[in-house]
Scaffold this active site. Structure first.
Site, short mmCIF file in Angstrom:
data_model
loop_
_atom_site.label_atom_id
_atom_site.label_comp_id
_atom_site.label_asym_id
_atom_site.label_seq_id
_atom_site.Cartn_x
_atom_site.Cartn_y
_atom_site.Cartn_z
N SER A 172 1.00 -1.05 -0.04
CA SER A 172 -0.02 0.07 -0.05
C SER A 172 0.92 1.40 -0.19
CB SER A 172 -0.85 -0.22 1.34
OG SER A 172 -1.46 1.17 1.31
N TYR A 194 -1.95 -0.29 10.37
CA TYR A 194 -2.04 -0.85 8.87
C TYR A 194 -0.67 -0.48 8.16
CZ TYR A 194 -3.93 -1.13 4.01
OH TYR A 194 -3.88 -1.49 2.79
#
Length: 257
Positions: free
Chosen positions: A141, A154
């Site tokens: 990501s 995350y």
């Protein structure tokens, strides 16, 4: 170009969002796709839809965080046919800063996003070594490369994904095993719609437009666009590419100023 005929691909989290788009495209390009999903009913529905079209797909119940489960499923598949491609896509999200993230939430994110990826690598790489090679694609990501508000756990997990990608690429450089990763920005998936509906009731359209415009290109990515890059990186045409993290972010990292 970009044919996957006679290739066998494993896609974790392959029945929804980005994983679903990868599953569908790989099957369309000729691959026999094994959909590895926590939600077996959803995975079976996708597999049935693909086989009804004459494509090749099979569903498996899989908890990537459970190494015994991963080993069992991979063994079952390899007894049927060799594996050529592993797409480590399964992952979960969490909202919170360092001081608001509970230990249980941090452990849950690490168990799925980091240990889950390790478990799949641990199970599949020996098979690749014995058959003479393979391709690995991990989903990271942009949160691994830039500061995203309220994404402490995350972001930590996705940073680990990039590190694992580089490590695997280096360690198996001479074993004909390629390993790369993708770093998408926001992608319009059912998860995004659900997140907005849950956290911004009555303001769904307003928030969707606001989140879309955080990408300099002015919109979120389509899952099919992520899948197209995944197809290239897993195809023979990308045979000279390993150890790379590919931003697919509408200019978010380089142009957001």
């Amino acid at each position: 170009m970009f044919s996957l005929t006679n290739k066998v691909a494993l896609v974790t989290g392959g029945a929804s969002g980005i994983g679903l788009a990868i599953t569908e495209l790989f099957a369309q390009q000729g691959a026999y796709v094994h959909i590895l999903e926590l939600n077996i009913d959803q995975a079976q529905q996708v597999a049935n839809q693909l086989t009804d079209k004459g494509l090749q797909a099979e569903a498996h119940a899989l908890d990537v965080a459970n190494q015994e489960n991963v080993m069992q499923v991979v063994t079952e598949i390899t007894q049927k046919h060799p594996i050529d491609i592993l797409v480590n896509n399964a992952g979960i999200a969490h909202i919170g800063k360092a001081h608001t993230t509970q230990a249980s939430d941090f452990d849950r994110i690490i168990n799925v996003n980091v240990k889950g990826m390790y478990n799949c690598l641990f199970a599949v790489i020996p098979h690749f070594l014995s058959k003479g090679g393979g391709v690995i694609l991990n989903t990271a990501s942009i949160a691994a490369s830039v500061g995203i508000p309220d994404r402490f756990a995350y972001s930590t997990s996705k940073g680990a994904v990039i590190a694992m990608t580089l490590s695997v690429a280096k360690d198996y450089l001479h074993d004909n095993i390629r390993c790369n990763c993708l770093s998408p920005a926001r992608v319009h998936t059912p998860f995004v719609d659900g997140f907005i509906a849950k956290n911004y009731p009555g303001k769904e359209q307003e928030m969707f437009e606001k989140l879309s415009k955080t990408q300099p290109i002015g919109r979120m990515a389509k899952p099919s666009e992520i899948a197209a890059l995944a197809l290239y990186l897993c195809s023979d045409e990308a045979g000279f590419i390993t150890g790379c993290d590919y931003l697919i972010d509408g200019g978010f990292v380089k142009l957001n100023n």
